[in-house]
Design an enzyme around this catalytic site. Structure first.
Site, PDB file in Angstrom:
ATOM      1  CE  LYS A  82      -4.065   1.900   2.426  1.00 31.94           C
ATOM      2  NZ  LYS A  82      -4.973   1.720   3.581  1.00 31.94           N
ATOM      3  CB  SER A 157      -8.304   3.437   2.439  1.00 31.70           C
ATOM      4  OG  SER A 157      -7.495   2.801   3.417  1.00 31.70           O
ATOM      5  CB  SER A 181      -8.641   0.598   5.364  1.00 34.46           C
ATOM      6  OG  SER A 181      -9.326   1.823   5.270  1.00 34.46           O
TER       7      SER A 181
END
Lengths: 500, 522
Positions: A82, A157, A181
């Site tokens: 990420k 996310s 997330s």
């Protein structure tokens, strides 16, 4: 061009294939990039590809094998990271314009542990800006599309991290979970997503959103892969004062012991949430029956304070975020307006131009909640609610080993469908209370929804540092359901069959 | 500003002063939340890392030693040590703050509720016009023996935080922001452990404020927590001051004075501010709540920012660290580590070494001086503590003052001073010779014994040797001997002079006098 289908192999199988000489780590990396070449133009899981790093890591693995050395547990396993985690040699943008040119000067602990375990860093994954969102629509660099249906969001996310595993561009990936997330995009893309107990994984090097809530965790196609990755990244870190010295169990060894004797509690009051889809609710109940059939003791439990989770979270999360994001001021790094009149003008315009609307909204919310005269009414009250939620979970874990809820109230939605922030926030209804309490939880695929054909996720919640029990339950469920989801996009590309 | 103007104002107004004293903990090797070294100066931005630069994703890890030092500081000032405490974030934007918040403490500081006893003597006593020259009516105790008084100042709290970086404004005058074309930031200092002590508003005069700060500095130095350099900024004193008409109990509007870089500045800035506020009130104006900057050159304060510009710091608990829970036994073990503090040291100098209170106070207040003194006394012997003290507070102090250096930088070592005192006390050299030797050893760094040897200035105290010279002088001057014996005893000076001349100035005058008196009367 190599022809390894990463969708057909688990991380464990990738390592085994390399160890036994079926293919090289370099071929694995090439396969990952071939898949990205084929699909990521549409999916947009990655913000940056890092082939130099990945091939260098692959060559190290191949040399080690040639030298007859024992390979580390994730040797040659391609991994997405990420884009809020620092890694030298990459930009760490958090999908924000304000960090568009920011190059990492040090490594995130969890990332370096993953790479020490032999993983290949394929690239940096798209996300909602600074992890604010549930769809990746808040990325400053364009959204990620769900490999199951390119018209739908992959969740967020950590949407890029979820999508790259779902599409076979990487075997595993790292995400971060502040209010869901990891678990929510895991559910929406048919992948396994784990949020470890707060303190289980060092937060050093992940750009902070809500410091008391954030936790890095892995995505994988199987519970076993997620367990392997968790073993690699867990453990105390002198650079994170909130990391725990609790010993790291050999999580993957706990798998395969079934669910016999496990005490499984359905969180009945949360399941009754108004916005929860009928089929999703049914799947949770049938999951409970699956556990019962495996010899678990299934019962019902209530978490009455969890209904306040969303409200408390949208005070505490933004409050911490407003503080954590203050440092992006254009002074030392990141975007700075070139023609500021003075320092105040520099701050205000650099931030106004650098942050997207959701980020600005969260900063405003948090700043307001911490302001003189409002602190007690907002932050103080939210902390009280948080304490209640912690007490609810404690009470529940006196009776049960794991708890069940849906991961999300509905399956992946279409782009632009949730135009007002509140309906978007509701998507994290089931996941948020777990972050507030600090427990561990995992989302495991529980089937495809009959109307939309999209994956659904079952959330299994565990006690503090009880990842072994949590993953054991998840693996038992996974084995019993035999559900190995492969998105149509990938099936079209590879000709593989989904399902059993 | 004339001193009598302050006295006149203090006749009519009472000043209410509280101090905020920031002290960098220079005793720790590393910064508050990272492993970067703590030091002064150096090439800008060379002692930095992701943590103290506030890079994305970096996290603070508290420095255990800095917390221990803060607890020790609290124990040394009679504070209560919190069993449960916590860091908070204090939030405001400024380019010298890497994270745009400072990790500090809010409602749960490590130390609170302390006391510091301050003695005022000399000229400063007059500032307490309410005491009528040092005789306490209420509150402060009179100290009978020297006309001074003693007063107790409350310490609200001592908390721990991180220091900021340093701004360098380029293009303006004297590095100030006004007129600057651009600014640079040096983060070498950022993250240095910083103790903030807040006093109660118990201080009534600029002199009490100065004594409080001096006393605190002497305690910090005795602990070894900091080098307390006001010049380098490792000890920084800010003052909150307001005035009210005598007899009134309501507090006036305060101003906060910053940039007082010496004890003299502290005193003078507060005195200036008291008079400035009195002038405003006398003219029927109001005092505005604001922060004011002391300009030591111009000897005045000027407005820096008003209350309207005051920040809402939006304090909230630092989520990157768990709260601290202290075991009382751990606090006790720290208390055992407390060294002798200046007050106890002074008492010991008075009782064990028979020093006068004034001298004992001077020597014990300065830690470096106390160490020097004790080392010299250890060599010279306790019986000679007084002459050691006299040398230190006399010739040595004058020398340091003249050269503008600190004691540790001087060529004079405790052993050298002890040796010099020994030479005098043993009658090897005269007091006058000793002064010469002192000057020589301070310049050359040579041992006093060697200097005496080289100069051939060893004093002759041997009675037999002196007797033989005296015998010769008496034989050579029969007329004067007769006159003396006839009652002209004033001639003793003539004989001493003659003997001294004969001995080329190296005879011990005391012994010569004794021998002459005895042989002349015999």
């Amino acid at each position: 061009m190599s022809t390894i289908d990463l969708s057909a192999l688990t991380a464990r199988e990738v390592r085994r294939g390399i160890a036994s000489g079926d293919f090289s780590a370099r071929e694995v990396a090439e396969s990952a990039y071939a898949r990205i070449e084929a699909l990521d133009g549409e999916v947009h899981a990655f913000l940056q590809l890092t082939p130099e790093l990945a091939f260098a890591a692959a060559d190290r693995v191949d040399r080690a094998r040639a030298a007859g050395e024992e390979l580390p547990p994730l040797a040659g396993v391609p991994a997405g990271i990420k884009d809020n985690m620092n890694l030298i040699g990459t930009r760490t943008t958090c999908a924000s314009r304000i960090l568009g040119n920011y190059e990492s000067v040090y490594d995130c602990t969890a990332v370096s542990r993953l790479l020490e375990a032999g993983a290949l860093p394929i690239g940096k994954c798209n996300m909602d800006e600074f992890a604010f969102g549930s769809s990746t629509e808040n990325s400053a660099y364009g959204p990620t599309r769900n490999p199951w249906d390119l018209e739908r969001v992959p969740g967020g996310s950590s949407g890029g991290s979820a999508a790259c595993v779902a599409a076979g561009m990487a075997s595993i990936s790292l995400g971060s979970d502040t209010g869901g997330s990891i678990r929510q995009p895991g559910a929406l893309t048919g992948t396994v997503g784990l949020k470890p107990t707060y303190g289980r994984v060092s937060r050093y090097g992940v750009v902070a959103f809500g410091s008391s809530l954030d936790q890095i965790g892995p995505f994988g196609k199987t519970v076993d892969d997620v367990a392997l990755a968790l073993e690699a990244i867990s453990g105390a870190d002198v650079m994170d004062a909130t990391s725990s010295v609790e010993p790291v169990d050999p999580y993957s060894e706990a798998l395969g012991r079934g669910a016999q004797g496990l005490r499984v509690g359905i969180v009945s009051d949360m399941l009754a949430m108004e916005g929860c889809g009928e089929e999703i609710r049914r799947v949770v109940n049938s999951s409970a029956e699956t556990f019962a059939a495996l010899g678990a003791e299934v019962g019902e439990v209530e978490l009455p304070s969890a209904q306040h989770g969303l409200a408390a979270y949208y005070i505490i999360g933004p409050a911490e975020a407003s503080s954590n994001l203050a440092r992006f001021d254009g002074i030392r790094y990141g975007r700075r307006v070139p023609d500021a009149d003075d320092v105040l003008d520099l701050y205000m315009r650099s931030r106004a131009e650098g942050f997207g609307p959701e980020t600005i909204r969260r900063i405003m919310l948090g700043t307001y909640a911490l302001s003189a005269g409002y602190y007690d009414a907002y932050y103080g009250q939210a902390q009280k609610a948080r304490t209640r939620i912690i007490q609810d979970f404690r009470a529940a874990f006196e009776r049960f080993d794991v708890l069940l809820t849906p991961s999300t109230p509905e399956v992946a939605f279409r782009f632009g469908e949730k135009s007002d922030p509140y309906t978007m926030y509701l998507n994290d209804y089931y996941t948020i209370p777990v972050n507030l309490a600090g427990n561990c939880a995992v989302s495991v695929p529980s089937g495809l929804c009959t109307t939309a054909g999209m994956p659904m996720g079952l959330q299994i919640i565990g006690d503090y540092f009880a990842e072994s029990t949590l993953l054991r339950a998840a693996a038992a469920f996974e084995e019993a359901t035999h559900f190995e989801p492969v998105p149509p996009l990938v099936r079209a590309l590879t000709g593989t069959e989904g399902g059993e | 500003m004339a001193k009598d103007r302050l006295a006149e104002v203090l006749e009519r107004y009472e000043a209410v002063i509280g101090l905020e004293i920031h002290t960098e903990i220079t005793a720790t090797n590393t910064k508050m939340f990272c492993g970067c070294p703590v030091a002064f100066g150096g090439e800008p931005n060379t002692r930095v890392c992701p943590v103290c630069l506030g890079l994305p994703g970096a996290l603070p890890v508290p420095n255990q030693a800095a917390i221990e030092w803060t607890v020790l500081a609290g124990l040394a000032t009679d504070c209560d040590i919190a069993l449960w405490s916590q860091f908070h974030r204090k939030q405001y934007f400024y380019p010298d703050m890497p994270k745009d918040y400072q990790i500090s403490q809010y409602d749960l500081p490590f130390c609170s509720g302390g006391l510091l006893e301050v003695e005022v003597d000399g000229d400063g006593v007059a500032q307490r016009v309410d005491l009528g020259g040092g005789v306490a009516a209420v509150g402060p105790e009179a100290v009978a023996d020297d006309g001074g008084y003693r007063t107790t100042i409350g310490i609200t709290r001592i908390h721990l935080e991180e220091d900021t970086g340093k701004m360098v404004h380029v293009g303006g005058s004297e590095g100030r922001i006004a007129g600057a074309t651009h600014s640079l930031v040096d983060f070498n200092r950022a993250g240095t452990p910083l103790m903030e002590l807040v006093s109660e508003p118990d201080i009534r005069t600029p002199e009490e404020a100065r004594r409080f700060a001096q006393k605190l500095r002497s305690i910090w130095l005795a602990l070894g927590v900091s080098d307390c350099s006001m010049e380098e900024g490792s000890m920084r004193v800010d003052g909150n001051v307001s005035i009210r008409r005598r007899g009134e109990s309501e507090l006036g509007t305060k101003s906060e004075v910053k940039n007082m870089n010496s004890f003299k500045s502290l005193h003078d800035a507060l005195a200036y501010e008291i008079v400035r506020q009195a002038d405003l009130l006398d003219a029927g104006d109001r005092v505005v709540q604001e922060t004011r900057h002391w300009d030591a050159g111009a000897k005045r304060t000027s407005a820096l920012r008003s209350k309207e510009e005051a920040h809402d710091y939006r304090y909230f608990p630092e989520p990157d660290m768990v709260p601290f829970s202290f075991d009382p036994e751990w606090i006790d073990s720290l208390a055992e580590r407390l060294p002798e503090l200046p007050d106890a040291r002074r008492a010991r100098y008075m009782t064990e070494l028979s020093l006068r209170k004034h001298d004992a106070g001077l020597l014990s207040a300065d830690f470096a001086q106390a160490c020097f003194f004790e080392e010299a006394v250890a060599i010279a012997g306790a019986a000679r503590a007084k002459p050691v003290a006299n040398w230190m507070l006399g010739d040595l102090a004058a020398l340091l003052n003249a050269e503008g250096i600190e004691l540790p930088e001087s060529r004079v070592s405790p052993a050298m001073l002890a040796e010099l005192v020994g030479l005098v006390e043993d009658g090897m050299i005269s007091g006058k010779q000793a002064k010469e030797v002192f000057g020589d050893m301070a310049a050359s760094g040579d041992a006093p014994g060697a200097i005496v040897e080289a100069r051939g200035m060893r004093q002759v105290s041997d009675t037999e040797a002196i007797e033989s010279v005296v015998r010769g002088v008496l034989e050579a001057n029969p007329v004067e001997v007769a006159s003396y014996r006839a009652g002209k005893t004033g001639l003793i000076g003539f004989f001493v002079g003659a003997v001294m001349r004969e001995m080329r100035g190296q005879g011990n005058p005391k012994v010569i006098n004794e021998v002459l008196t005895r042989m002349l009367s015999g």
